[in-house]
Motif scaffolding. Structure first.
Motif, PDB file in Angstrom:
ATOM      1  N   GLY A 187      80.149 -15.038 -47.061  1.00  0.00           N
ATOM      2  CA  GLY A 187      79.878 -16.507 -47.065  1.00  0.00           C
ATOM      3  C   GLY A 187      80.527 -17.369 -45.772  1.00  0.00           C
ATOM      4  N   VAL A 241      85.130 -18.840 -46.973  1.00  0.00           N
ATOM      5  CA  VAL A 241      83.627 -19.293 -47.360  1.00  0.00           C
ATOM      6  C   VAL A 241      83.605 -20.611 -46.741  1.00  0.00           C
ATOM      7  CG1 VAL A 241      82.026 -19.452 -49.170  1.00  0.00           C
ATOM      8  CG2 VAL A 241      83.666 -17.294 -49.214  1.00  0.00           C
ATOM      9  N   LEU A 272      82.837 -24.645 -48.900  1.00  0.00           N
ATOM     10  CA  LEU A 272      83.352 -24.846 -50.233  1.00  0.00           C
ATOM     11  C   LEU A 272      84.683 -24.953 -50.318  1.00  0.00           C
ATOM     12  CD1 LEU A 272      82.556 -23.868 -53.338  1.00  0.00           C
ATOM     13  CD2 LEU A 272      82.918 -21.534 -52.614  1.00  0.00           C
ATOM     14  N   HIS A 280      76.555  -9.962 -53.383  1.00  0.00           N
ATOM     15  CA  HIS A 280      76.425 -11.466 -53.515  1.00  0.00           C
ATOM     16  C   HIS A 280      77.563 -11.817 -54.156  1.00  0.00           C
ATOM     17  CE1 HIS A 280      74.713 -10.798 -57.701  1.00  0.00           C
ATOM     18  NE2 HIS A 280      74.712 -12.014 -57.461  1.00  0.00           N
ATOM     19  N   CYS A 324      79.417 -15.670 -56.148  1.00  0.00           N
ATOM     20  CA  CYS A 324      79.085 -16.893 -56.792  1.00  0.00           C
ATOM     21  C   CYS A 324      80.321 -17.680 -57.096  1.00  0.00           C
ATOM     22  CB  CYS A 324      78.177 -16.934 -58.157  1.00  0.00           C
ATOM     23  SG  CYS A 324      76.564 -16.342 -57.512  1.00  0.00           S
ATOM     24  N   ARG A 370      81.689 -24.849 -59.065  1.00  0.00           N
ATOM     25  CA  ARG A 370      82.467 -25.807 -58.408  1.00  0.00           C
ATOM     26  C   ARG A 370      82.979 -26.882 -59.479  1.00  0.00           C
ATOM     27  NH1 ARG A 370      79.227 -27.674 -53.004  1.00  0.00           N
ATOM     28  NH2 ARG A 370      81.620 -28.007 -52.590  1.00  0.00           N
ATOM     29  N   VAL A 391      77.120 -22.365 -57.032  1.00  0.00           N
ATOM     30  CA  VAL A 391      76.569 -21.948 -55.598  1.00  0.00           C
ATOM     31  C   VAL A 391      76.943 -20.576 -55.484  1.00  0.00           C
ATOM     32  CG1 VAL A 391      77.116 -24.050 -54.387  1.00  0.00           C
ATOM     33  CG2 VAL A 391      78.865 -22.445 -54.431  1.00  0.00           C
ATOM     34  N   CYS A 392      75.834 -19.902 -54.989  1.00  0.00           N
ATOM     35  CA  CYS A 392      75.868 -18.359 -54.580  1.00  0.00           C
ATOM     36  C   CYS A 392      75.483 -18.067 -53.192  1.00  0.00           C
ATOM     37  CB  CYS A 392      74.691 -17.654 -55.205  1.00  0.00           C
ATOM     38  SG  CYS A 392      75.262 -17.671 -57.082  1.00  0.00           S
ATOM     39  N   TRP A 393      75.824 -16.793 -52.648  1.00  0.00           N
ATOM     40  CA  TRP A 393      75.724 -16.491 -51.242  1.00  0.00           C
ATOM     41  C   TRP A 393      75.631 -14.943 -51.195  1.00  0.00           C
ATOM     42  CZ3 TRP A 393      80.008 -18.773 -53.248  1.00  0.00           C
ATOM     43  CH2 TRP A 393      81.284 -17.994 -53.183  1.00  0.00           C
ATOM     44  N   LEU A 399      70.447 -15.389 -56.188  1.00  0.00           N
ATOM     45  CA  LEU A 399      71.038 -16.566 -55.595  1.00  0.00           C
ATOM     46  C   LEU A 399      70.753 -17.984 -56.398  1.00  0.00           C
ATOM     47  CD1 LEU A 399      71.476 -16.066 -51.722  1.00  0.00           C
ATOM     48  CD2 LEU A 399      72.832 -15.315 -53.711  1.00  0.00           C
ATOM     49  N   TYR A 450      75.659 -18.198 -46.520  1.00  0.00           N
ATOM     50  CA  TYR A 450      76.684 -19.380 -46.796  1.00  0.00           C
ATOM     51  C   TYR A 450      76.251 -20.011 -48.234  1.00  0.00           C
ATOM     52  CZ  TYR A 450      72.245 -21.367 -45.179  1.00  0.00           C
ATOM     53  OH  TYR A 450      70.714 -21.409 -44.809  1.00  0.00           O
ATOM     54  N   PRO A 451      77.054 -20.649 -48.886  1.00  0.00           N
ATOM     55  CA  PRO A 451      76.580 -21.015 -50.182  1.00  0.00           C
ATOM     56  C   PRO A 451      75.381 -21.797 -50.265  1.00  0.00           C
ATOM     57  CG  PRO A 451      78.987 -21.290 -49.883  1.00  0.00           C
ATOM     58  CD  PRO A 451      78.526 -21.016 -48.500  1.00  0.00           C
TER      59      PRO A 451
END
Length: 327
Positions: A226, A239, A242, A254, A256, A259, A265-267, A275, A285-286
């Motif tokens: 990330g 990351v 974030l 991957h 996640c 927040r 958010v996932c990346w 994702l 990136y997220p």
């Protein structure tokens, strides 16, 4: 897990669905694929962790139960047999955190010790040896462990003060000590002093810090660290974009995070849509997961991800080859 998912209910009961080749759904049967089913004998579960083809649960009383693939002793039952219903891990009655790797499992104990069992040829059991064990044995040198996680062939523990130690395979720097040297006993992850949650999978590791930021290290071929690059990192890197994470998970390529506002958010890898952003393009990136809100927890498998709403509803997305997203 790899192709299955499990949901711990507020009652302490557990339900699983998806691939069941080794009995990893824990329902006492072994059809190749299975829909929603209750895990037998589990009534007071407080934590569940599945990886590859086995699953473990921690009970409120501190016992650990595992089921599914057991050929490497990862079920902790003293043998190498698969089980399609939970078996008690011997010698553990004070677990406060559990982790399932590909072929090994671990538990952090109320005493501060961390114990691991299963495949050990890469040092992932942390006892200074490269032999496997079908029964739990304490990791060398940890007396203040509060959380443990497991990747493919490495393991990490969070210590009471917020530092992190790791051990096992280090080919891609997944131990975070600035080297690619295999470690048979724990080594400190560089620069982390305020970790509040860990996650590990395959060949990388991440930590959520008290500040709400997330830092990751290890293999990065899909952007799973990330940091907006595809560069392998032997020490933690933040990351990007974030700073308000409240929950964290890692899948096979991957990751996640939930927040503070309840969004996700996932990346990283996205070849199966894991994702959740309505594309199949990887992201280093997220990126925001679409259509979910009020989320309190998140989990990731090989090519799928799931999240739980505050209301208790569950959402999943990504690969559904074995019904692992529940559709």
């Amino acid at each position: 897990g790899r192709l299955h998912s499990c949901l711990l209910q507020s009652s302490g009961a557990l339900r699983c669905w998806g691939y069941n080749s080794a009995g990893q759904l824990g329902n006492g049967t072994a059809p190749l694929m299975g829909g929603f089913s209750s895990v037998l004998s589990i009534t007071d579960g407080v934590e569940v962790d599945g990886e590859f083809d086995h699953t473990c649960v921690r009970s409120a009383s501190g016992y650990v139960w595992c089921w599914g693939e057991g050929s490497n002793g990862e079920l902790g039952a003293g043998d190498g047999a698969d089980r399609n219903q939970p078996v008690l891990v011997g010698g553990i009655a004070d677990a406060v955190s559990i982790a399932s790797g590909v072929s090994h499992s671990c538990a952090a104990r109320a005493s501060g010790a961390v114990a691991c069992w299963g495949q050990g040829r890469d040092g992932q059991l942390g006892d200074g040896a490269t032999s496997g064990r079908a029964v739990a044995r304490n990791v060398t040198g940890i007396t203040d462990g509060v959380e443990v996680v497991a990747g493919k062939t490495h393991s990490c523990a969070r210590r009471a003060g917020g530092s992190v130690v790791c051990w096992g395979t280090n080919t891609y720097g997944q131990l975070g000590d600035g080297t690619t040297t295999q470690r048979l006993t724990p080594v400190a992850v560089a620069g982390i002093t305020s970790a509040v949650e860990l996650a590990a999978n395959e060949d990388f590791t991440c930590a959520r810090l008290a500040s709400g930021t997330v830092t990751c290290w290890g293999r990065n071929q899909y952007g799973q660290l990330g940091d907006s690059t595809l560069s392998t990192r032997t020490t933690p890197v933040p990351v990007v974009m974030l700073n308000d994470a409240v929950a964290l998970t890692t899948g096979n390529g991957h990751a996640c995070a939930v927040r503070a506002a309840g969004t996700v958010v996932c990346w990283g890898a996205n070849d199966e849509g894991q994702l959740g952003n309505n594309t199949m393009t990887r992201a280093a990136y997220p990126v925001a997961v679409l259509d979910v809100a009020n989320i309190i927890d998140v989990a990731a498998g090989e090519g799928h991800s799931c999240a739980v709403e505050r209301s208790g509803a569950a959402w999943c997305w990504g690969d559904n080859y074995a019904g692992q997203i529940g559709r």
